[in-house]
Design a protein around this motif. Structure first.
Motif, PDB file in Angstrom:
ATOM      1  N   VAL A  38      12.356 -34.158 -47.338  1.00 29.57           N
ATOM      2  CA  VAL A  38      12.885 -33.539 -46.124  1.00 29.57           C
ATOM      3  C   VAL A  38      12.163 -32.220 -45.884  1.00 29.57           C
ATOM      4  N   ASN A  39      11.686 -32.022 -44.669  1.00 26.33           N
ATOM      5  CA  ASN A  39      11.140 -30.726 -44.255  1.00 26.33           C
ATOM      6  C   ASN A  39      12.212 -29.997 -43.435  1.00 26.33           C
ATOM      7  N   GLU A  40      11.842 -29.415 -42.306  1.00 21.29           N
ATOM      8  CA  GLU A  40      12.824 -28.687 -41.508  1.00 21.29           C
ATOM      9  C   GLU A  40      13.950 -29.616 -41.040  1.00 21.29           C
ATOM     10  N   VAL A  41      15.171 -29.106 -41.136  1.00 25.74           N
ATOM     11  CA  VAL A  41      16.335 -29.762 -40.545  1.00 25.74           C
ATOM     12  C   VAL A  41      16.857 -28.841 -39.451  1.00 25.74           C
ATOM     13  N   TYR A  42      17.063 -29.416 -38.261  1.00 22.60           N
ATOM     14  CA  TYR A  42      17.467 -28.634 -37.097  1.00 22.60           C
ATOM     15  C   TYR A  42      18.952 -28.852 -36.824  1.00 22.60           C
ATOM     16  N   TRP A  43      19.638 -27.752 -36.532  1.00 23.22           N
ATOM     17  CA  TRP A  43      21.059 -27.777 -36.203  1.00 23.22           C
ATOM     18  C   TRP A  43      21.408 -26.451 -35.537  1.00 23.22           C
ATOM     19  N   PRO A  44      22.259 -26.373 -34.536  1.00 15.86           N
ATOM     20  CA  PRO A  44      22.914 -27.478 -33.820  1.00 15.86           C
ATOM     21  C   PRO A  44      22.129 -27.957 -32.613  1.00 15.86           C
ATOM     22  N   SER A  45      20.864 -27.532 -32.497  1.00 15.58           N
ATOM     23  CA  SER A  45      20.013 -27.978 -31.395  1.00 15.58           C
ATOM     24  C   SER A  45      18.603 -28.172 -31.921  1.00 15.58           C
ATOM     25  N   THR A  46      17.735 -28.745 -31.081  1.00 15.55           N
ATOM     26  CA  THR A  46      16.380 -29.073 -31.511  1.00 15.55           C
ATOM     27  C   THR A  46      15.476 -27.855 -31.624  1.00 15.55           C
ATOM     28  N   GLY A  47      15.964 -26.678 -31.301  1.00 18.50           N
ATOM     29  CA  GLY A  47      15.142 -25.481 -31.399  1.00 18.50           C
ATOM     30  C   GLY A  47      15.530 -24.550 -32.521  1.00 18.50           C
ATOM     31  N   ARG A  48      16.419 -25.010 -33.430  1.00 21.85           N
ATOM     32  CA  ARG A  48      16.921 -24.096 -34.463  1.00 21.85           C
ATOM     33  C   ARG A  48      16.775 -24.709 -35.855  1.00 21.85           C
ATOM     34  N   PRO A  49      15.633 -24.510 -36.510  1.00 21.87           N
ATOM     35  CA  PRO A  49      15.464 -25.010 -37.883  1.00 21.87           C
ATOM     36  C   PRO A  49      16.312 -24.205 -38.855  1.00 21.87           C
ATOM     37  N   GLN A  50      16.927 -24.901 -39.832  1.00 22.37           N
ATOM     38  CA  GLN A  50      17.845 -24.246 -40.750  1.00 22.37           C
ATOM     39  C   GLN A  50      17.368 -24.241 -42.198  1.00 22.37           C
ATOM     40  N   VAL A  54      14.231 -39.416 -30.331  1.00 21.37           N
ATOM     41  CA  VAL A  54      14.700 -38.487 -31.364  1.00 21.37           C
ATOM     42  C   VAL A  54      14.568 -37.038 -30.899  1.00 21.37           C
ATOM     43  N   HIS A  55      13.558 -36.741 -30.081  1.00 19.79           N
ATOM     44  CA  HIS A  55      13.293 -35.374 -29.649  1.00 19.79           C
ATOM     45  C   HIS A  55      14.201 -34.908 -28.514  1.00 19.79           C
ATOM     46  N   GLU A  56      15.092 -35.760 -28.030  1.00 15.77           N
ATOM     47  CA  GLU A  56      16.016 -35.349 -26.978  1.00 15.77           C
ATOM     48  C   GLU A  56      17.111 -34.455 -27.538  1.00 15.77           C
ATOM     49  N   ASP A  57      17.526 -33.475 -26.733  1.00 15.45           N
ATOM     50  CA  ASP A  57      18.580 -32.555 -27.130  1.00 15.45           C
ATOM     51  C   ASP A  57      19.951 -33.153 -26.811  1.00 15.45           C
ATOM     52  N   ARG A  58      20.990 -32.693 -27.522  1.00 13.08           N
ATOM     53  CA  ARG A  58      22.346 -33.177 -27.295  1.00 13.08           C
ATOM     54  C   ARG A  58      23.054 -32.385 -26.197  1.00 13.08           C
ATOM     55  N   THR A  59      22.805 -31.085 -26.158  1.00 15.07           N
ATOM     56  CA  THR A  59      23.558 -30.221 -25.258  1.00 15.07           C
ATOM     57  C   THR A  59      23.094 -30.340 -23.820  1.00 15.07           C
ATOM     58  N   TYR A  60      21.778 -30.375 -23.609  1.00 16.10           N
ATOM     59  CA  TYR A  60      21.223 -30.381 -22.261  1.00 16.10           C
ATOM     60  C   TYR A  60      20.584 -31.734 -21.984  1.00 16.10           C
ATOM     61  N   ALA A  61      21.226 -32.507 -21.117  1.00 17.45           N
ATOM     62  CA  ALA A  61      20.742 -33.854 -20.802  1.00 17.45           C
ATOM     63  C   ALA A  61      19.334 -33.786 -20.241  1.00 17.45           C
ATOM     64  N   GLY A  62      18.429 -34.603 -20.791  1.00 18.69           N
ATOM     65  CA  GLY A  62      17.053 -34.655 -20.314  1.00 18.69           C
ATOM     66  C   GLY A  62      16.124 -33.672 -20.973  1.00 18.69           C
TER      67      GLY A  62
END
Length: 404
Positions: free
Chosen positions: A43-55, A277-285
């Protein structure tokens, strides 16, 4: 150790990210908000809670036995496979001289948790998990080692827990007192520091069994992350896996690829899955350009400064790719999101000089094709006649007005 004390050597070496050389990306189709990347078989970067925030930077493994120890990501002897090209459930098999390590990476569809099923074979071998938190993309975190491995930074926290438990754990500073340094100096895990605070930290746990499941949970508080991780392990793994696979198979059945060879179909289905997979959950599209940190191995600044934003050229090409596979609702969602974004900033055109968000002149026809009426076929080309491309695309002018 005669006396339990926090790890020495803080704040550790300057933090970096993983390489953008990825093996796979994965997420679940559901309310879960976890995106995981794989590179070099771990596993490399894991993003949460959006696709722009590596944890985290990465979560890897050390295998130790009577004849020495091996960090599996450095051996480069592994095989990755998927059940279907459009189902991102990666299985990785690492082969060593005296061990075999099987891993399966499963994002929980209903919880903000990444599950890792592991199976180690080899006489006298022990498995150790290492995780490097970079919570909120920040260079300093605080970590704690006990029955589980915890880390926190501001309003973000993680917990790594094993269903079989850890036989020993330790928290340390990268480059001075972390678990890898312990093995490099002593050839085995000897340190058991309970905490490492306000630095570039890494956590290690020796797994009590050779077969089991790890849960990496994320929440705004340490208590919430621990609850999510343990709740995910309380769920039946096979039922969780079936739920994950069924979600992706239902999506995959909507892909329409007529007149395609098996090789082309496999490549197209795999590509469509990667875009999904690269789609965000919060902002459709919203589609992030890449689930990776550019120049990660050399990057020491907070990730908040270097997020891969949804660049227009990639959003539009993602939309064209989905349209070509007849994923029309998803394609329209992407183009609608881009229209709203451009309207919000008062910019309704695509210019070749807009390096950050616009395509170069060689890409000018893409937005025009994307905006062509659906009646003209999946490629924006009429089956009976060649369409008359808008004047701006024919002349390669400096701007192309989006479809009104």
């Amino acid at each position: 150790m005669d006396e339990v004390q926090d790890a020495p050597g803080g704040p550790g070496t300057p933090p970096t990210w993983s390489s953008s050389d990825k093996d796979m990306v994965t997420t679940a189709l559901g309310p879960s908000r976890v995106w995981a990347t794989l590179g070099h078989g771990i596993v490399n970067e894991v993003y949460w809670p959006s696709t722009g925030r590596p944890q985290i930077r990465d979560l890897g493994f050390i295998v130790a036995g009577p004849n020495g120890w091996t960090e599996v990501k450095r051996t480069e002897r592994y095989l990755l496979s998927l059940p279907r090209p459009y189902v991102p459930l990666p299985s990785v098999v690492h082969e060593g001289d005296d061990f075999r390590l099987e891993l399966e990476f499963l994002p929980h569809p209903l919880r903000d948790v990444l599950l890792i099923r592991f199976a180690l074979s080899g006489e006298g071998m022990k498995l150790h998990a290492l995780v490097a938190p970079h919570l909120n993309g920040m260079p300093t975190n605080s970590g704690f080692a006990g029955a589980d491995l915890m880390a926190s930074e501001g309003e973000a926290a993680l917990c790594l827990y094993a269903d079989t438990g850890f036989s020993r754990t330790s928290a340390g500073y990268v480059g001075t007192s972390d678990g890898w340094q312990d093995f490099a100096r002593n050839g085995r895990m000897t340190w058991q520091y309970p905490a490492a605070r306000n630095g570039n930290i890494a956590l290690m746990g020796e797994l009590a069994a050779s077969n089991g499941i790890l849960a990496l949970g994320f929440s705004q508080t340490p208590e919430g992350a621990r609850t999510l991780a343990r709740s995910a392990l309380a769920d039946d793994y096979n039922e969780t896996r079936t739920l994950f696979v069924s979600g992706w198979e239902n999506w995959g059945r909507t892909l329409k690829l007529p007149y395609a060879s098996p090789e082309t179909r496999h490549a197209a289905e795999l590509s469509a899955m990667v875009i999904k997979v690269h789609e965000d959950r919060t902002y459709a599209g919203a589609v992030v350009a890449s689930l990776s940190v550019p120049w990660g191995r050399a990057m020491t600044m907070p990730a908040a400064i270097i997020w891969c934003g949804p660049a227009t050229r990639w959003r539009l090409r993602s939309r064209s790719s989905l349209r070509a596979s007849m994923r029309m609702p998803a394609a329209r969602s992407i183009i609608s999101s881009e229209r709203r974004r451009r309207k919000a900033i008062g910019h309704r055109t695509i210019t070749r000089t807009d390096a950050a968000t616009g395509p170069a002149s060689s890409s000018m026809k893409w937005p025009c094709r994307c905006c062509w009426p659906p009646s003209c076929g999946p490629w924006g080309i009429s089956p009976t006649r060649r369409p008359k491309w808008p004047w701006c695309a024919q002349r390669s002018t400096s701007s192309c007005v989006m479809a009104r």
